[in-house]
Scaffold this motif. Sequence first.
Motif, PDB file in Angstrom:
ATOM      1  N   THR A   1      -8.975  26.551  71.679  1.00  0.00           N
ATOM      2  CA  THR A   1      -9.886  25.872  72.608  1.00  0.00           C
ATOM      3  C   THR A   1     -11.251  26.562  72.609  1.00  0.00           C
ATOM      4  OG1 THR A   1      -8.071  25.071  73.972  1.00  0.00           O
ATOM      5  CG2 THR A   1     -10.250  25.151  74.994  1.00  0.00           C
ATOM      6  N   LEU A   2     -11.254  27.876  72.611  1.00  0.00           N
ATOM      7  CA  LEU A   2     -12.531  28.607  72.559  1.00  0.00           C
ATOM      8  C   LEU A   2     -13.288  28.298  71.262  1.00  0.00           C
ATOM      9  CD1 LEU A   2     -11.444  32.054  74.053  1.00  0.00           C
ATOM     10  CD2 LEU A   2     -12.797  30.256  75.166  1.00  0.00           C
ATOM     11  N   ILE A   3     -12.563  28.243  70.165  1.00  0.00           N
ATOM     12  CA  ILE A   3     -13.197  27.897  68.882  1.00  0.00           C
ATOM     13  C   ILE A   3     -13.744  26.475  68.935  1.00  0.00           C
ATOM     14  CG2 ILE A   3     -12.743  27.453  66.427  1.00  0.00           C
ATOM     15  CD1 ILE A   3     -10.709  29.816  66.587  1.00  0.00           C
ATOM     16  N   LYS A   4     -12.994  25.551  69.531  1.00  0.00           N
ATOM     17  CA  LYS A   4     -13.449  24.163  69.613  1.00  0.00           C
ATOM     18  C   LYS A   4     -14.657  24.025  70.539  1.00  0.00           C
ATOM     19  CE  LYS A   4      -9.663  22.007  70.595  1.00  0.00           C
ATOM     20  NZ  LYS A   4      -8.513  21.114  70.757  1.00  0.00           N
ATOM     21  N   VAL A   5     -14.694  24.789  71.625  1.00  0.00           N
ATOM     22  CA  VAL A   5     -15.868  24.768  72.509  1.00  0.00           C
ATOM     23  C   VAL A   5     -17.104  25.212  71.720  1.00  0.00           C
ATOM     24  CG1 VAL A   5     -16.971  25.955  74.454  1.00  0.00           C
ATOM     25  CG2 VAL A   5     -14.670  25.057  74.699  1.00  0.00           C
ATOM     26  N   LEU A   6     -16.966  26.295  70.989  1.00  0.00           N
ATOM     27  CA  LEU A   6     -18.084  26.800  70.184  1.00  0.00           C
ATOM     28  C   LEU A   6     -18.494  25.783  69.118  1.00  0.00           C
ATOM     29  CD1 LEU A   6     -20.015  29.116  69.485  1.00  0.00           C
ATOM     30  CD2 LEU A   6     -18.219  30.024  68.001  1.00  0.00           C
ATOM     31  N   THR A   7     -17.522  25.205  68.438  1.00  0.00           N
ATOM     32  CA  THR A   7     -17.816  24.225  67.385  1.00  0.00           C
ATOM     33  C   THR A   7     -18.518  22.999  67.964  1.00  0.00           C
ATOM     34  OG1 THR A   7     -15.900  24.975  66.114  1.00  0.00           O
ATOM     35  CG2 THR A   7     -16.817  22.819  65.536  1.00  0.00           C
ATOM     36  N   GLN A   8     -18.008  22.481  69.067  1.00  0.00           N
ATOM     37  CA  GLN A   8     -18.651  21.316  69.686  1.00  0.00           C
ATOM     38  C   GLN A   8     -20.056  21.649  70.169  1.00  0.00           C
ATOM     39  OE1 GLN A   8     -14.601  19.136  71.290  1.00  0.00           O
ATOM     40  NE2 GLN A   8     -16.294  19.248  72.674  1.00  0.00           N
ATOM     41  N   ALA A   9     -20.242  22.844  70.704  1.00  0.00           N
ATOM     42  CA  ALA A   9     -21.585  23.251  71.146  1.00  0.00           C
ATOM     43  C   ALA A   9     -22.533  23.322  69.958  1.00  0.00           C
ATOM     44  CB  ALA A   9     -21.517  24.597  71.859  1.00  0.00           C
ATOM     45  N   ILE A  10     -22.063  23.820  68.837  1.00  0.00           N
ATOM     46  CA  ILE A  10     -22.883  23.871  67.622  1.00  0.00           C
ATOM     47  C   ILE A  10     -23.231  22.456  67.165  1.00  0.00           C
ATOM     48  CG2 ILE A  10     -22.835  24.429  65.145  1.00  0.00           C
ATOM     49  CD1 ILE A  10     -21.209  26.964  65.968  1.00  0.00           C
ATOM     50  N   MET A  11     -22.247  21.566  67.189  1.00  0.00           N
ATOM     51  CA  MET A  11     -22.486  20.189  66.762  1.00  0.00           C
ATOM     52  C   MET A  11     -23.527  19.515  67.648  1.00  0.00           C
ATOM     53  SD  MET A  11     -18.558  19.074  65.953  1.00  0.00           S
ATOM     54  CE  MET A  11     -18.945  17.466  65.271  1.00  0.00           C
ATOM     55  N   ILE A  12     -23.399  19.703  68.943  1.00  0.00           N
ATOM     56  CA  ILE A  12     -24.347  19.090  69.871  1.00  0.00           C
ATOM     57  C   ILE A  12     -25.719  19.743  69.735  1.00  0.00           C
ATOM     58  CG2 ILE A  12     -24.881  18.779  72.325  1.00  0.00           C
ATOM     59  CD1 ILE A  12     -21.792  18.480  72.731  1.00  0.00           C
ATOM     60  N   GLY A  13     -25.740  21.049  69.594  1.00  0.00           N
ATOM     61  CA  GLY A  13     -27.019  21.756  69.401  1.00  0.00           C
ATOM     62  C   GLY A  13     -27.713  21.287  68.140  1.00  0.00           C
ATOM     63  N   TYR A  14     -26.966  21.130  67.065  1.00  0.00           N
ATOM     64  CA  TYR A  14     -27.554  20.655  65.807  1.00  0.00           C
ATOM     65  C   TYR A  14     -28.054  19.218  65.954  1.00  0.00           C
ATOM     66  CZ  TYR A  14     -27.997  19.775  60.774  1.00  0.00           C
ATOM     67  OH  TYR A  14     -28.466  19.455  59.519  1.00  0.00           O
ATOM     68  N   PHE A  15     -27.306  18.409  66.688  1.00  0.00           N
ATOM     69  CA  PHE A  15     -27.731  17.037  66.961  1.00  0.00           C
ATOM     70  C   PHE A  15     -29.096  17.043  67.668  1.00  0.00           C
ATOM     71  CE2 PHE A  15     -27.995  13.954  70.475  1.00  0.00           C
ATOM     72  CZ  PHE A  15     -28.127  12.777  69.757  1.00  0.00           C
ATOM     73  N   TYR A  16     -29.189  17.831  68.745  1.00  0.00           N
ATOM     74  CA  TYR A  16     -30.465  17.887  69.492  1.00  0.00           C
ATOM     75  C   TYR A  16     -31.588  18.459  68.632  1.00  0.00           C
ATOM     76  CZ  TYR A  16     -28.395  16.454  73.911  1.00  0.00           C
ATOM     77  OH  TYR A  16     -27.787  15.734  74.907  1.00  0.00           O
TER      78      TYR A  16
END
Length: 160
Positions: free
Chosen positions: A141-156
Amino acid sequence: MDILYWIIIGITFLVSFIALIYPILPGVLFLAAGFVIYGLAFSFEPFTPFFIIVQVLLFISLFIVDYVGNAYAVKKKGGSKAALWGSTIGLIAGPFVIPVAGILLGPFIGAVVAEMIFQRKGLKLAVSIGIGTVLAFIGTTLIKVLTQAIMIGYFYFQVL
């Protein structure tokens, strides 16, 4: 109207994180929905081939981390496929049966019960396997939180 679109995009991203706690929700799909809503509302132009490749690889990694992390922990603790199935069922049912604590108790109870019933393992080993599934869930879950945050950050980063 732009503000409304951004609110909807933000909500889809938020739901993708809520899905980490309620795994019955398709979190990855909500994340993708935010990207598609942006494209439909504004433009798909910022989504370069490189952007799409990176996002697809990260999407795939979210699925792999989920499966491999739990399978590895169960196997390392001496568990069977029954424990893997039990923890998965517990992970899905737990938050609904036992609100809040069910996210951790569900996979634990599912793995322990499955090992004891289907594999006839003793309580001590079954509990150890159950603890392993919970630790794996927390780690993934911690890895997925980080991965999703990276994906959203890259999107923005791409669109702003």
